[in-house]
Enzyme design. Structure first.
Site, PDB file in Angstrom:
ATOM      1  N   LYS A  13       0.916  -1.257  -0.081  1.00 32.38           N
ATOM      2  CA  LYS A  13      -0.179  -0.007   0.259  1.00 32.38           C
ATOM      3  C   LYS A  13       0.771   1.208  -0.038  1.00 32.38           C
ATOM      4  O   LYS A  13       0.696   2.406  -0.859  1.00 32.38           O
ATOM      5  CB  LYS A  13      -0.952   0.121   1.299  1.00 32.38           C
ATOM      6  CG  LYS A  13      -1.679  -1.009   1.535  1.00 32.38           C
ATOM      7  CD  LYS A  13      -2.438  -0.793   2.842  1.00 32.38           C
ATOM      8  CE  LYS A  13      -1.752  -0.524   4.104  1.00 32.38           C
ATOM      9  NZ  LYS A  13      -1.419  -2.052   4.566  1.00 32.38           N
ATOM     10  N   ARG A  88      -8.565   1.120   9.646  1.00 32.12           N
ATOM     11  CA  ARG A  88      -8.165  -0.241   9.820  1.00 32.12           C
ATOM     12  C   ARG A  88      -9.379  -0.967  10.567  1.00 32.12           C
ATOM     13  O   ARG A  88      -9.263  -2.371  10.776  1.00 32.12           O
ATOM     14  CB  ARG A  88      -6.929  -0.296  10.600  1.00 32.12           C
ATOM     15  CG  ARG A  88      -5.658  -0.651   9.864  1.00 32.12           C
ATOM     16  CD  ARG A  88      -4.564  -0.603  10.664  1.00 32.12           C
ATOM     17  NE  ARG A  88      -3.434  -1.345  10.395  1.00 32.12           N
ATOM     18  CZ  ARG A  88      -2.357  -0.837   9.800  1.00 32.12           C
ATOM     19  NH1 ARG A  88      -2.276   0.276   9.183  1.00 32.12           N
ATOM     20  NH2 ARG A  88      -1.338  -1.511   9.427  1.00 32.12           N
ATOM     21  N   ARG A 123      11.999  -6.664   3.954  1.00 34.05           N
ATOM     22  CA  ARG A 123      11.783  -5.100   3.865  1.00 34.05           C
ATOM     23  C   ARG A 123      12.822  -4.321   4.679  1.00 34.05           C
ATOM     24  O   ARG A 123      13.179  -4.659   5.516  1.00 34.05           O
ATOM     25  CB  ARG A 123      10.487  -4.721   4.656  1.00 34.05           C
ATOM     26  CG  ARG A 123      10.149  -3.351   4.609  1.00 34.05           C
ATOM     27  CD  ARG A 123       8.852  -2.882   4.750  1.00 34.05           C
ATOM     28  NE  ARG A 123       7.831  -3.391   5.847  1.00 34.05           N
ATOM     29  CZ  ARG A 123       6.847  -3.086   5.933  1.00 34.05           C
ATOM     30  NH1 ARG A 123       6.145  -2.242   5.102  1.00 34.05           N
ATOM     31  NH2 ARG A 123       6.029  -3.636   7.083  1.00 34.05           N
ATOM     32  N   ARG A 155      12.299  -3.038  10.181  1.00 33.63           N
ATOM     33  CA  ARG A 155      11.529  -2.614  11.413  1.00 33.63           C
ATOM     34  C   ARG A 155      11.159  -3.470  12.382  1.00 33.63           C
ATOM     35  O   ARG A 155      11.064  -4.706  11.907  1.00 33.63           O
ATOM     36  CB  ARG A 155      10.162  -2.299  10.595  1.00 33.63           C
ATOM     37  CG  ARG A 155       9.697  -0.758  10.283  1.00 33.63           C
ATOM     38  CD  ARG A 155       8.673  -0.497   9.684  1.00 33.63           C
ATOM     39  NE  ARG A 155       7.271  -0.876   9.942  1.00 33.63           N
ATOM     40  CZ  ARG A 155       6.224  -0.851   9.339  1.00 33.63           C
ATOM     41  NH1 ARG A 155       6.282  -0.279   8.279  1.00 33.63           N
ATOM     42  NH2 ARG A 155       5.204  -1.440   9.909  1.00 33.63           N
ATOM     43  N   ARG A 166       0.247  -9.507  13.164  1.00 36.48           N
ATOM     44  CA  ARG A 166      -0.297  -8.584  12.475  1.00 36.48           C
ATOM     45  C   ARG A 166      -1.377  -8.996  11.124  1.00 36.48           C
ATOM     46  O   ARG A 166      -2.434  -8.350  10.905  1.00 36.48           O
ATOM     47  CB  ARG A 166       0.724  -7.582  11.859  1.00 36.48           C
ATOM     48  CG  ARG A 166       1.365  -6.860  12.911  1.00 36.48           C
ATOM     49  CD  ARG A 166       2.668  -6.315  12.310  1.00 36.48           C
ATOM     50  NE  ARG A 166       2.756  -5.343  11.199  1.00 36.48           N
ATOM     51  CZ  ARG A 166       3.608  -5.147  10.438  1.00 36.48           C
ATOM     52  NH1 ARG A 166       4.633  -5.666  10.693  1.00 36.48           N
ATOM     53  NH2 ARG A 166       3.487  -4.211   9.481  1.00 36.48           N
TER      54      ARG A 166
HETATM   55  P1  ADP Z   1       1.695  -2.264   7.903  1.00 36.32           P
HETATM   56  O1  ADP Z   1       0.728  -1.593   6.756  1.00 36.32           O
HETATM   57  O2  ADP Z   1       3.146  -2.640   7.272  1.00 36.32           O
HETATM   58  O3  ADP Z   1       0.987  -3.105   8.688  1.00 36.32           O
HETATM   59  P2  ADP Z   1       1.691   0.495   9.083  1.00 36.32           P
HETATM   60  O4  ADP Z   1       3.039   1.228   9.066  1.00 36.32           O
HETATM   61  O5  ADP Z   1       0.725   0.921   8.325  1.00 36.32           O
HETATM   62  O6  ADP Z   1       2.196  -1.025   8.834  1.00 36.32           O
HETATM   63  O7  ADP Z   1       1.211   0.185  10.467  1.00 36.32           O
HETATM   64  C1  ADP Z   1       2.134  -0.018  11.791  1.00 36.32           C
HETATM   65  C2  ADP Z   1       1.667  -0.135  13.069  1.00 36.32           C
HETATM   66  O8  ADP Z   1       0.805   1.150  13.425  1.00 36.32           O
HETATM   67  C3  ADP Z   1       0.432  -1.137  13.104  1.00 36.32           C
HETATM   68  O9  ADP Z   1       0.679  -2.295  12.940  1.00 36.32           O
HETATM   69  C4  ADP Z   1      -0.499  -0.750  14.176  1.00 36.32           C
HETATM   70  O10 ADP Z   1      -0.179  -0.877  15.455  1.00 36.32           O
HETATM   71  C5  ADP Z   1      -0.276   0.821  14.039  1.00 36.32           C
HETATM   72  N1  ADP Z   1      -1.437   1.570  13.196  1.00 36.32           N
HETATM   73  C6  ADP Z   1      -1.049   2.054  11.973  1.00 36.32           C
HETATM   74  N2  ADP Z   1      -2.374   2.458  11.514  1.00 36.32           N
HETATM   75  C7  ADP Z   1      -3.428   2.279  12.446  1.00 36.32           C
HETATM   76  C8  ADP Z   1      -4.813   2.511  12.454  1.00 36.32           C
HETATM   77  N3  ADP Z   1      -5.381   2.997  11.333  1.00 36.32           N
HETATM   78  N4  ADP Z   1      -5.278   1.994  13.493  1.00 36.32           N
HETATM   79  C9  ADP Z   1      -4.488   1.479  14.501  1.00 36.32           C
HETATM   80  N5  ADP Z   1      -3.346   1.171  14.526  1.00 36.32           N
HETATM   81  C10 ADP Z   1      -2.565   1.688  13.413  1.00 36.32           C
END
Ligand code: ADP
Ligand code: ZN
Length: 209
Positions: A13, A88, A123, A155, A166
């Site tokens: 994404k 999310r 990654r 990360r 996740r």
């Molecule tokens: P990825 O898409 O690779 O899982 P992100 O960089 O989008 O990772 O997000 C990393 C972490 O930040 C998530 O695992 C979560 O803990 C938190 N996070 C990000 N966006 C949200 C959201 N909209 N709601 C809740 N937690 C979030």
């Protein structure tokens, strides 16, 4: 244009959102990036968020909704924006509705769990927000960022056990959003490809740009 990118963690994404952001001249807003920045600088929100992200859990809705509300009020969002990683959960999507945001398209990038696990292990990220993959999208020398020259890192939440939780969270909590937006008639599906540029071609096609 107001666009949401949906997809499992590691589906690509962020990479596609950056490309579309440059092409359309609208900001790409990543809640994950905002949260990681807050953790790094040690703000109050960052300190609260840390325990969730490190275990692969979601940060509570009210925290993330607050982040987005503040960010969307900035002037650069006037002509549109891309949301990468928000919403999310269904309550987050309802909060976006309640803010009066009228979305044009929600694009879901679909990738199998096994491919995701392989991708996450390769990654590499940079402080500046750039993201690479040892096999699919390496930086020029493999260890430094092409954009700013800083050393690349892994990360913490890309550790295999964390990736597994996740993915579970994604299927249980985030995937129902596809139904939510399909019911509004704005959901589009893109099959994530092995090569970034192939996914980009499908993405731009789906967005009609
Ligand atoms: P990825 O898409 O690779 O899982 P992100 O960089 O989008 O990772 O997000 C990393 C972490 O930040 C998530 O695992 C979560 O803990 C938190 N996070 C990000 N966006 C949200 C959201 N909209 N709601 C809740 N937690 C979030
Ligand atoms: Zn960089």
């Amino acid at each position: 244009m107001k666009i949401i990118f949906l997809g499992a963690p590691g589906a690509g994404k962020g990479t596609q959102a950056e490309i579309v952001s440059e092409r359309l001249g609208i900001p790409s807003i990543s809640t994950g990036a905002i949260i990681r920045e807050a953790i790094k600088t040690g703000t109050e929100m960052g300190m609260k968020a840390r325990k969730y992200t490190e275990s692969g859990a979601l940060v509570p809705d009210e925290v993330v909704i607050g982040i987005i509300q503040e960010r969307l009020a900035k002037p650069d969002c006037k002509n549109g924006f891309i949301l990468d990683g928000f919403p999310r959960t269904v309550p987050q999507a309802e909060a976006l509705d309640a803010m009066g945001v009228k979305l044009d398209v929600v694009l879901s990038i679909e990738v199998s769990d096994s491919a995701i696990v392989e991708r996450m292990s390769g990654r590499r990220v940079c402080e500046c927000g750039a993201s690479y993959h040892t096999k699919y999208n390496p930086s020029k020398d493999g260890v430094h960022c092409d954009k700013c020259g800083k050393p690349l890192t892994i990360r913490r939440d890309d550790a295999p056990e964390v990736v597994e939780s996740r993915l579970k969270v994604y299927h249980e909590t985030t995937e129902p959003l596809k139904e939510f937006y399909a019911a509004k008639g704005i959901l589009k599906i893109v099959e994530g490809q092995e090569r970034v540029e192939d996914t980009t071609a499908l993405t731009l096609g789906a967005l009609g740009i």
